[in-house]
Scaffold this motif. Structure first.
Motif, PDB file in Angstrom:
ATOM      1  N   ASP A 135      -1.516   2.174  11.213  1.00 14.94           N
ATOM      2  CA  ASP A 135      -2.310   1.637  11.472  1.00 14.94           C
ATOM      3  C   ASP A 135      -3.165   1.567   9.938  1.00 14.94           C
ATOM      4  O   ASP A 135      -3.231   0.982   9.835  1.00 14.94           O
ATOM      5  N   THR A 136      -3.800   2.570   9.253  1.00 13.97           N
ATOM      6  CA  THR A 136      -4.569   2.033   8.579  1.00 13.97           C
ATOM      7  C   THR A 136      -3.600   1.883   7.128  1.00 13.97           C
ATOM      8  O   THR A 136      -4.218   1.010   5.960  1.00 13.97           O
ATOM      9  N   MET A 137      -2.842   2.438   6.990  1.00 15.99           N
ATOM     10  CA  MET A 137      -1.523   2.056   6.158  1.00 15.99           C
ATOM     11  C   MET A 137      -1.411   0.352   6.270  1.00 15.99           C
ATOM     12  O   MET A 137      -1.609  -0.369   5.102  1.00 15.99           O
ATOM     13  N   SER A 178      -2.654  -2.616  -2.684  1.00 18.66           N
ATOM     14  CA  SER A 178      -3.973  -2.323  -2.545  1.00 18.66           C
ATOM     15  C   SER A 178      -4.822  -0.676  -3.658  1.00 18.66           C
ATOM     16  O   SER A 178      -3.964   0.374  -3.764  1.00 18.66           O
ATOM     17  N   ASP A 229      -3.395   9.565   6.396  1.00 22.51           N
ATOM     18  CA  ASP A 229      -3.149   8.217   6.779  1.00 22.51           C
ATOM     19  C   ASP A 229      -2.149   8.534   7.690  1.00 22.51           C
ATOM     20  O   ASP A 229      -1.506   9.051   8.195  1.00 22.51           O
ATOM     21  N   THR A 230      -2.308   7.199   8.342  1.00 20.17           N
ATOM     22  CA  THR A 230      -1.646   6.316   9.485  1.00 20.17           C
ATOM     23  C   THR A 230      -1.469   5.407   8.844  1.00 20.17           C
ATOM     24  O   THR A 230      -1.286   4.623   8.076  1.00 20.17           O
ATOM     25  N   GLN A 284      -3.132  -1.916   7.395  1.00 21.48           N
ATOM     26  CA  GLN A 284      -4.666  -2.253   7.573  1.00 21.48           C
ATOM     27  C   GLN A 284      -5.275  -2.968   5.777  1.00 21.48           C
ATOM     28  O   GLN A 284      -5.727  -3.682   5.289  1.00 21.48           O
ATOM     29  N   ARG A 285      -4.997  -1.956   4.669  1.00 20.87           N
ATOM     30  CA  ARG A 285      -4.892  -2.130   3.527  1.00 20.87           C
ATOM     31  C   ARG A 285      -3.921  -3.352   3.009  1.00 20.87           C
ATOM     32  O   ARG A 285      -4.239  -3.499   2.316  1.00 20.87           O
ATOM     33  N   ARG A 299       0.957   5.150   0.824  1.00 22.78           N
ATOM     34  CA  ARG A 299       0.560   6.425   1.826  1.00 22.78           C
ATOM     35  C   ARG A 299      -0.851   6.816   0.291  1.00 22.78           C
ATOM     36  O   ARG A 299       0.061   7.950  -0.458  1.00 22.78           O
ATOM     37  N   THR A 328       1.223  -1.211  -0.334  1.00 21.87           N
ATOM     38  CA  THR A 328      -0.172   0.382  -0.082  1.00 21.87           C
ATOM     39  C   THR A 328       1.030   1.203   0.363  1.00 21.87           C
ATOM     40  O   THR A 328       2.346   1.261   0.238  1.00 21.87           O
TER      41      THR A 328
END
Length: 389
Positions: A359-361, A383, A356-357, A363-364, A351, A349
């Protein structure tokens, strides 16, 4: 000053050194090279002073005096060499003590050859000991490679004082022998040397203990940030550093990519080949990551057989190229090292926006990794687009 008993001061210093030679291994432990070098240095210097005192109890100028005095000079100068090696390690540098070793050999050899000439041997021994200390002080004055405490300056001050006193003794012994006829006599330079040696020796040992404490703290910090099996960053340290790098990429408007990798069929490797081979597979994988990574790329053992890589200043094509280099490296080295081909599945993934953090990266990337496993493993998905197989 006139009432100071020089001989008693030297006896007290030798007793103090002996106690410290016994106590240092207890307080420091024989945990690493620097500690062992420092302890050996103190032991040798203690032995040197014991030999020097023993020489005063035998016939002056005889063979026993010659032997014991020469041994004393050799032990004292060798002790300084070992201390210098410890100081270099504590400053984060490679051990390089050619100059102190050369001076120690020259000093001991010259002292033995010229023993019958009192002015020469006093000037030679004290002068070269002062020069040896000067090389150690000069090395300590160089900027250290790691963060060090104030112990370095304490050592510099202590050693500089000793160097100055030794240089004065060398000049007085060589050129003013009538005013300085023996080492233990009640002369001003002997009193100054005895007092300074006692105090500087105690302060130097304090500095050594502080240096050892600093090194222990650095080692604890290292152990807290690295995975014990592979030597890669652990999850906690990687998350902390990755958050900083992600914030930097937002600030400077630079692309940044994240790669989440999972070794294929790792449980089967453990069940078939044993956990020792599984451990070697993890270590080999980290060796590959270290080989293909650029300076500044962050990788870690995220958990079990999962690894994360954060690539700074990298667009999607750069992250894909990194993945391909890693696959090629594994295909070349794993059959030789493990006896079978090691493969992995991965999710990528990038940014996507300033909010974006990590954690979110993650998750993807995890979603992309799950899809890669669903499609048969051994491939990399981004992703949300497929990249390579």
């Amino acid at each position: 000053m006139q009432k100071i008993d020089v001989f008693s001061l030297f006896i007290a210093m030798t007793l103090n050194l002996s106690i410290m030679a016994v106590a240092l291994p207890y307080f420091m432990g024989r945990v690493n090279r620097a500690a062992r070098y420092a302890q050996t240095g103190i032991v040798l210097q203690t032995a040197g002073w014991i030999c020097l005192f023993s020489s005063s109890a035998v016939e002056r100028g005889g063979w026993a005096d010659h032997l014991l005095s020469t041994l004393a000079m050799g032990c004292v100068s060798s002790g300084m060499v070992f201390n210098a090696m410890a100081f270099q390690i504590w400053c984060g540098r490679m051990v390089a003590v050619r100059a102190p070793i050369t001076i120690a050999v020259l000093m001991t050899t010259g002292y033995s050859i010229g023993f019958s000439d009192y002015p020469f041997r006093v000037g030679w021994a004290n002068g070269l000991l002062a020069l040896q200390i000067a090389t150690v002080v000069a090395d300590l004055c160089r900027p250290p490679k790691v963060a060090v405490g104030r112990w370095r300056w304490l050592l510099i001050i202590c050693l500089t004082i000793q160097m100055i006193v030794l240089a004065c003794r060398a000049v007085l012994g060589a050129f003013y022998t009538a005013e300085f006829p023996n080492f233990f006599g009640p002369y001003l330079v002997n009193r100054v040397f005895a007092l300074s040696s006692n105090s500087m020796m105690v302060l130097s040992v304090v500095a050594i203990l502080l240096a050892h404490r600093d090194e222990a703290a650095r080692e604890l910090e290292r152990l807290a940030t690295l995975d014990g099996l592979t030597g890669a960053l652990n999850r906690r340290a990687w998350l902390l550093q990755s958050g900083i790098e992600l914030a930097g990429s937002v600030r400077y408007r630079q692309p940044i990519g994240l790669l989440l990798l999972d070794l294929d069929y790792f449980k089967q490797i453990n069940d078939t080949h044993g956990h020792a081979v599984g451990d070697r597979a993890l270590q080999l994988f980290v060796t590959g990551l270290r080989t293909v990574s650029r300076t500044g790329d962050l990788f870690c053992r995220y958990g079990g057989e999962e690894f994360c890589v954060l690539l700074k200043c990298a667009d999607l094509a750069s992250v894909t190229a990194y993945d391909q280099r890693m696959r090629q490296w594994l295909a070349q080295h794993s059959p030789q090292e493990l006896g079978f081909k090691l493969s992995y599945s991965a999710g990528i993934t990038m940014r996507e926006h300033d909010g974006d953090t990590i954690d979110t990266m993650l998750q993807r990337a995890d979603v992309a990794l799950y899809e890669a496993k669903s499609q048969g493993r051994g491939c990399t998905l981004a992703s949300p687009v497929r990249l390579s197989a």
